[in-house]
Write a protein that holds these residues in place. Structure first.
Motif: not given
Length: 156
Positions: A133-156
């Protein structure tokens, strides 16, 4: 014989008509792509404009309320569906007219949808492949990217 000649003349579009159609459709596609990219950029920048006067707990609560409202009103799905349907119509119509009109339009729409997919998946891919988490964070955060992240966490 005369009818066949007239039909052939009608089936072959004039070069200027093809050029005008290319310009008009590309203008329309690029306008829509600009709106989409502008919306994405505003979403990314909004992440940095959080109210610093709120406590972390209040900030998270406010974000959750807004997020639930977006989901309850199906805003991401409606926006995405409308854009995909419009792009689908823009792709179907020129392919019926002429390939020289359709190819540049298809390329621009494809690049625009690739940009949308890339920026939506980038934050999730960073979380999956980078345990640091010390690397530069990805700036492309959006509602659709948040939904994808949540779905990915639920699947894996």
């Amino acid at each position: 014989m005369l009818v066949t000649h007239v039909r052939n003349c009608v089936d072959v579009p004039d070069t200027s008509a093809i050029r005008v159609n290319i310009f008009w459709f590309l203008s329309l596609v690029l306008s829509l792509a600009t709106v989409l990219i502008g919306t994405l950029c505003m979403q990314w920048l909004r992440e940095y404009e959080r109210d610093a006067s709120l406590s972390h707990k209040e900030s998270i609560g406010l974000r959750h309320i807004k997020y639930c409202g977006l989901l309850a009103w199906h805003v991401p799905a409606i926006t995405a569906a409308a854009l995909v349907l419009f792009f689908g119509g823009l792709l179907d119509f020129p392919w019926q007219i002429n390939n020289r009109v359709a190819i540049p339009i298809t390329v621009i729409i494809g690049l625009t949808l690739f940009l949308l997919a890339f920026t939506t998946m980038s934050p999730t891919l960073q979380c999956i492949f980078s345990g640091d988490f010390w690397i530069a964070q990805c700036p492309y955060k959006s509602p659709q990217s948040f939904i994808l992240l949540r779905l990915t966490y639920k699947v894996f």
